[in-house]
Design a protein around this motif. Sequence first.
Motif, PDB file in Angstrom:
ATOM      1  N   ILE A 290       0.852  -1.182   0.000  1.00  0.00           N
ATOM      2  CA  ILE A 290       0.000   0.000   0.000  1.00  0.00           C
ATOM      3  C   ILE A 290       0.886   1.229   0.000  1.00  0.00           C
ATOM      4  O   ILE A 290       1.956   1.237   0.640  1.00  0.00           O
ATOM      5  CB  ILE A 290      -0.951   0.005   1.226  1.00  0.00           C
ATOM      6  N   LYS A 291       0.482   2.265  -0.730  1.00  0.00           N
ATOM      7  CA  LYS A 291       1.244   3.513  -0.809  1.00  0.00           C
ATOM      8  C   LYS A 291       0.308   4.668  -0.497  1.00  0.00           C
ATOM      9  O   LYS A 291      -0.675   4.890  -1.202  1.00  0.00           O
ATOM     10  CB  LYS A 291       1.852   3.663  -2.205  1.00  0.00           C
ATOM     11  N   MET A 292       0.580   5.392   0.607  1.00  0.00           N
ATOM     12  CA  MET A 292      -0.207   6.551   1.013  1.00  0.00           C
ATOM     13  C   MET A 292       0.515   7.820   0.568  1.00  0.00           C
ATOM     14  O   MET A 292       1.741   7.912   0.687  1.00  0.00           O
ATOM     15  CB  MET A 292      -0.413   6.565   2.527  1.00  0.00           C
ATOM     16  N   GLN A 293      -0.253   8.827   0.104  1.00  0.00           N
ATOM     17  CA  GLN A 293       0.341  10.030  -0.461  1.00  0.00           C
ATOM     18  C   GLN A 293      -0.327  11.267   0.097  1.00  0.00           C
ATOM     19  O   GLN A 293      -1.549  11.319   0.262  1.00  0.00           O
ATOM     20  CB  GLN A 293       0.197  10.014  -1.990  1.00  0.00           C
ATOM     21  N   ILE A 294       0.489  12.284   0.413  1.00  0.00           N
ATOM     22  CA  ILE A 294      -0.006  13.607   0.768  1.00  0.00           C
ATOM     23  C   ILE A 294       0.796  14.628  -0.017  1.00  0.00           C
ATOM     24  O   ILE A 294       1.857  14.326  -0.572  1.00  0.00           O
ATOM     25  CB  ILE A 294       0.129  13.893   2.285  1.00  0.00           C
TER      26      ILE A 294
ATOM     27  N   GLU B 109       5.179   6.830  16.649  1.00  0.00           N
ATOM     28  CA  GLU B 109       5.929   7.215  15.466  1.00  0.00           C
ATOM     29  C   GLU B 109       6.498   5.978  14.775  1.00  0.00           C
ATOM     30  O   GLU B 109       7.000   5.062  15.419  1.00  0.00           O
ATOM     31  CB  GLU B 109       7.059   8.175  15.830  1.00  0.00           C
ATOM     32  N   ILE B 110       6.417   5.972  13.451  1.00  0.00           N
ATOM     33  CA  ILE B 110       6.916   4.856  12.647  1.00  0.00           C
ATOM     34  C   ILE B 110       8.370   5.144  12.275  1.00  0.00           C
ATOM     35  O   ILE B 110       8.695   6.234  11.808  1.00  0.00           O
ATOM     36  CB  ILE B 110       6.059   4.668  11.383  1.00  0.00           C
ATOM     37  N   GLN B 111       9.217   4.160  12.493  1.00  0.00           N
ATOM     38  CA  GLN B 111      10.610   4.269  12.079  1.00  0.00           C
ATOM     39  C   GLN B 111      10.782   3.571  10.732  1.00  0.00           C
ATOM     40  O   GLN B 111      10.208   2.510  10.505  1.00  0.00           O
ATOM     41  CB  GLN B 111      11.536   3.634  13.126  1.00  0.00           C
ATOM     42  N   PRO B 112      11.568   4.153   9.824  1.00  0.00           N
ATOM     43  CA  PRO B 112      11.748   3.513   8.510  1.00  0.00           C
ATOM     44  C   PRO B 112      12.465   2.180   8.632  1.00  0.00           C
ATOM     45  O   PRO B 112      13.489   2.076   9.299  1.00  0.00           O
ATOM     46  CB  PRO B 112      12.572   4.547   7.732  1.00  0.00           C
ATOM     47  N   THR B 113      11.898   1.145   8.028  1.00  0.00           N
ATOM     48  CA  THR B 113      12.485  -0.198   8.008  1.00  0.00           C
ATOM     49  C   THR B 113      12.313  -0.760   6.605  1.00  0.00           C
ATOM     50  O   THR B 113      11.958  -0.032   5.672  1.00  0.00           O
ATOM     51  CB  THR B 113      11.786  -1.108   9.039  1.00  0.00           C
ATOM     52  N   GLY B 114      12.587  -2.036   6.499  1.00  0.00           N
ATOM     53  CA  GLY B 114      12.406  -2.677   5.200  1.00  0.00           C
ATOM     54  C   GLY B 114      10.955  -2.711   4.768  1.00  0.00           C
ATOM     55  O   GLY B 114      10.654  -2.740   3.576  1.00  0.00           O
ATOM     56  N   ARG B 115      10.013  -2.714   5.751  1.00  0.00           N
ATOM     57  CA  ARG B 115       8.583  -2.738   5.410  1.00  0.00           C
ATOM     58  C   ARG B 115       8.001  -1.337   5.289  1.00  0.00           C
ATOM     59  O   ARG B 115       7.066  -1.112   4.537  1.00  0.00           O
ATOM     60  CB  ARG B 115       7.814  -3.540   6.453  1.00  0.00           C
ATOM     61  N   TYR B 116       8.491  -0.408   6.092  1.00  0.00           N
ATOM     62  CA  TYR B 116       7.992   0.965   6.055  1.00  0.00           C
ATOM     63  C   TYR B 116       9.024   1.834   5.329  1.00  0.00           C
ATOM     64  O   TYR B 116      10.154   1.998   5.812  1.00  0.00           O
ATOM     65  CB  TYR B 116       7.753   1.503   7.467  1.00  0.00           C
ATOM     66  N   ILE B 117       8.639   2.387   4.187  1.00  0.00           N
ATOM     67  CA  ILE B 117       9.550   3.174   3.359  1.00  0.00           C
ATOM     68  C   ILE B 117       8.975   4.583   3.217  1.00  0.00           C
ATOM     69  O   ILE B 117       7.806   4.752   2.842  1.00  0.00           O
ATOM     70  CB  ILE B 117       9.736   2.522   1.973  1.00  0.00           C
ATOM     71  N   PHE B 118       9.796   5.603   3.536  1.00  0.00           N
ATOM     72  CA  PHE B 118       9.402   7.000   3.407  1.00  0.00           C
ATOM     73  C   PHE B 118      10.024   7.550   2.126  1.00  0.00           C
ATOM     74  O   PHE B 118      11.200   7.328   1.849  1.00  0.00           O
ATOM     75  CB  PHE B 118       9.873   7.831   4.597  1.00  0.00           C
ATOM     76  N   GLU B 119       9.229   8.324   1.354  1.00  0.00           N
ATOM     77  CA  GLU B 119       9.718   8.951   0.142  1.00  0.00           C
ATOM     78  C   GLU B 119       9.307  10.414   0.135  1.00  0.00           C
ATOM     79  O   GLU B 119       8.231  10.780   0.633  1.00  0.00           O
ATOM     80  CB  GLU B 119       9.161   8.266  -1.104  1.00  0.00           C
TER      81      GLU B 119
END
Length: 1230
Positions: free
Chosen positions: A331-335, A352-362
């Motif tokens: 899933i990709k959420m966008q703002i 707070e979510i920390q970036p990992t292999g499953r959670y990717i921030f762009e």
Amino acid sequence: MSVSAFIKKPKCQTAEVGATVVFEAETEKADARVRWQRDAKDITASDKYVISAEGNKHSLTINNVAPEDAAGYAIIAGASKVKFELKITEAEDASSGAPAEAPAAPAQASETNGHAPDNGSGMQKELVLSSTGGNITFVAKVCGESLLKKPTIRWFKGKWMDLASKSGKHLQLKEHYDRNTKIYTFEMHIIAAKANFAGGYRCEVTSRDKFDSCNFELTVHVEVIAEDAHYALWLMVSPCSSTDGGEDSGELDFSALLKKRSVSTEPDVDVWEILHNAPPSEYEKIAFQYGITDLRGMLKRLKKMKKEEKKSAAFLKKLDPAYQIEKGHKIKMQIEVANPDAEVKWLKNGQEIQPTGRYIFESIGNKRFLTINNCSLADDAAYTCMVGDEKSFTELFVKEPPVLIVRNLEDQMVMKGERVEFECEVSEEGAQVKWEKDGVELTRDESFKYRFKKDGCKHVLIINEATKEDSGHYRVKTNGGQSLAELLVQEKDLEVYQSIADLTVKAKDQAVFKCEVSDENVKGVWYKNGVEVKADARTHITHIGRIHKLTIDDVRPEDEGDYTFVPEGYAFNLSAKLNFLEVKIDYVPRQDPPKIHLDCMGKTADSTILVVAGNKLRLDVPITGDPAPTVVWTKAEKVRVAQPHLTANLSAGGRVHVESTKGHCIFTIEGAERQDEGVYSVIVRNPAGEDTADINVKVVDVPDPPQAPRILSVGEDSCVVQWDPPLFDGGQPVLGYVLERKKKKSYRWMRLNFDPYKETTYEAKRMIEGMAYEMRVYAVNAIGMSRPSAASEPFVPVAPSSEPIGLCVDDISDTTISLKWRTPEKVGSAGIDGYGVEYCKEGSKCGSDEWIPAFEGLTERTSVIIRDLPTGERMQFRVRAFNVAGPSPPATLPQAITIREIMQRPKIWIPRNLRQTLIKKVGETVNLVIPFQGKPRPKLTWTKNGEPLDPKQVSVRNSDTDSILFIRKTERKDSGVYELQVQIENVEDKASVTIQIVDLPGAPQNLKVADVWGFNVALEWKLPKDNGNCDIIGYTIQKADKKTMEWYTVFEQYRRTNCVVSDLIMGNEYIFRVFSMNMVGLSTEPCLSKDSAYIQKTGIMYKPPSYKDHDFSEAPKFTRPLVNRSVISGYNATLSCSVRGIPKPKITWYKNKMDISNEAKYRMFSEQGVLTLEIRKPCPFDGGVYTCKAVNASGEDTVECKLEVRCKYPASHSTLSESLPFMIYKENVE
């Protein structure tokens, strides 16, 4: 999400008996076909129901409504369905006499079929009307046909109050399940209803991934009936599809809201819209007028709605209200944020979510993305994006995929009384499954017969002691599939190990009938001449294990007859005859020689008699002779003698009986054994002579068990087993073999074949990979089946993996080589224990003995470095994957590799973004990664503007493939040209990166009011001293009235250094200020005008100032000087500079202060102020100091430079130049 086909929906109405009710609806399409329903049944047009349609408008008219018309109605258009209800009230009488008692009459139930997304519960609502002090019952029915377990139901009052904790005197909750209709019924009973029970109620039902709910309102109507203010309470339940209960204080008390109400037929109003548009001072009045019982909860939701209407300053586009994704997908959420440089935070359930292999921030421009890979049920949560103090909310719903059956059930054939296990495997751990037999569900209520076991993804149905009734088709169901298997239960054949034998007994002796069967649990009945034998003082019936005995003491003549043993449950019997022997002595005066009459039995003298081991051997030989002959039986020199009319028991164990009767000689062996086999001789003698005969007896038996089977090989789900024939075949040829297998930890053997298998090698299939098994074998001949062999050694069906893929050379040197590969495509359940790497020389045949392991043991990595290899040899390499089944096929390089390091020229690869000037703001971080190539490892050198780097300010880290330049916090002085040099011996490569550190500019200078006329002011200023190390892109000009000193912006991003401010107010005095702007932003301080500008009132004559002509003459000035140069002899060279001056100056070129204007070796050019001197093919004598002089009437200016002319081939390098390739010199020149 489905879109409704209706733009106007019918609403619930309340009407009096006899009135006419009209329901109206409008569809989006004019040609849409609609259906009207009542209680889920279609309504047809009649005098009672009038259905009309005009364009997209549709209506249903109910004439002369009666109490039975109170029901649930619906309108259907395509896939959209809208439900509404009609409530009927009795017409009010004008008289105020005593009220008639209203008996409790339940209203007609309204049925709803859930059409909400993921709503499969099929909840039904029942409406009940009760009088004061009576009882009221709410009934919810849930269709459980598609549910794997009982649903969970919860009753609420208001928004959060769970009524399960309020059960007691006035509230009871009940439930039951109908197995025939598969419907769960849940009831909530309100006993002795009171006025404070009014309020909003909600019923929620949940079953795994399905959900349904129903909201309804309980309203109390109070009417004054008599003068003594006697009150009657009427309870009315009205369903409401959009009611949301408010917050409760923990009590069921709404008595403060009781008031007299009358049934209203006014159209529904939107209370939300009224509250939204009303001032806060009117809220209480509106709540009292419209009967709002949860004003505080509604105001909270209204406040939240108003907040959402405010335009966000931080977000250009917020998150969607909700997202839905299937489990395991991405899933990709966008703002979109207003500030491209804004930092965002992502929260999950407030954490707070920390970036990992499953959670990717762009971050791309104004857009921010949160990507969640491989979504699980734990990701089903509320997510928040924060920019500063502003937030954007959304919810993520993770939908479980259907549970699939990955391994189906297997058909089974068992014997009666054996244990049965049906096993399947599903795609999800912990999934719910449903078992059926011949279409009937098997539940845990029948646990005495069936047991259900769950182990991860495996589900097992266990049947203990199978019977014939258990035969049938068994089915396992999930929400994503089903599997069917058949069970056949066969009855075991009862084998007779020893049958009963005929007996001849003398008076007063004991007669014993004995038989032995294969099943020790089988009972039986003894009969004499068809009449059941009962035990008494002389007759004893015993059953010990597999042996049944009938013993008769003190035998009498009446005991003679036919005796039969009948096993219970089997259609056969065992029979024998009891002969009573009377001893008589007859005097025979004459003598006859003895004679053996074997022909009378239909056999010759050398006939072979077969007897099954364990059975009774009875040789009845007819003889004649007078006087009665003496009978002697012999076998291998052993003698059995029977005197006339006597029975001799000559065996130690009492197994052998020899008896003689008149005309017969009988030889009996009880329970024949293998050693009883042989040739028996019978000799009869009397005084008149003798006679002999030989009888060949062969004892046959079941064969001996074969030796323990051997497992020759195993596969993914099979094995090949081999065994040796039994040492003794039982006297009959072996017809075949029967094989059985079992899991190592199990006690149940499963037969693999029911018909004898003739070979001694068998391939067993349909086994589970990774599970340990054992095998055993039975031998079968015409007599029966042997005992089982010893079990084989345990084995595990596994298959080697496929070969590794993508084997290639990663790097190579003089003594080492680096190989890499990828995991095999097919791994199997045994996994991979590791990889083995081997090599051999190219000249050898590379047979199985020539391959040399590169290291001891196995490696788990998919890359390896092999060291200490002979330099210059051509080697072949291969890789194999190993598991418990052995090595996989090898992966081999396509050709042999020479062990020698390959020289690689140094080369720098400048990234595309660094090929232009890198601009950074002061304080930002610089991190340059410059990749390069070259072998052996090159020497790297960084310089800045030709000088070494300051290690305190700049950090450099080098590796084999790249160099990293890092500046933690930049300053203005860090600007410049950074050059990287990569050198291997005398070959090198260079690359440069230009870094520009920019800052805010300084304030402009000397802002002054140049002129004032009318309502206009002319301003002038000069450039700022500090431009922030980048170009000034504009100015911001502001004005302020001296009275208020409030600043207003006149121009933004104004590019000139002078401007005219217009539209000023007459009579006011203004001051001005100017900010400079570059790419970083506005200057921190403005430049204020030293004097103010006063706008005079009208009527004052304006005297324009007198201006003298401006002198535009300008002395020559070189704007770009000459640059010292070093050139190669024989190649044209140019010297360039630029000059400015008015009028155009005269240009003269000098070499060593000598005028060269008229020499043919030089050419001079002048274009738009750019001066160029071209020297044709200079030689070393053309080196020197060159001067350019510009002269006009206003003055003169000069500029000079040094020119060095180098030889094409220096003498000191002549020897080296002959040995080096021409390419190297060409590269140096360039």
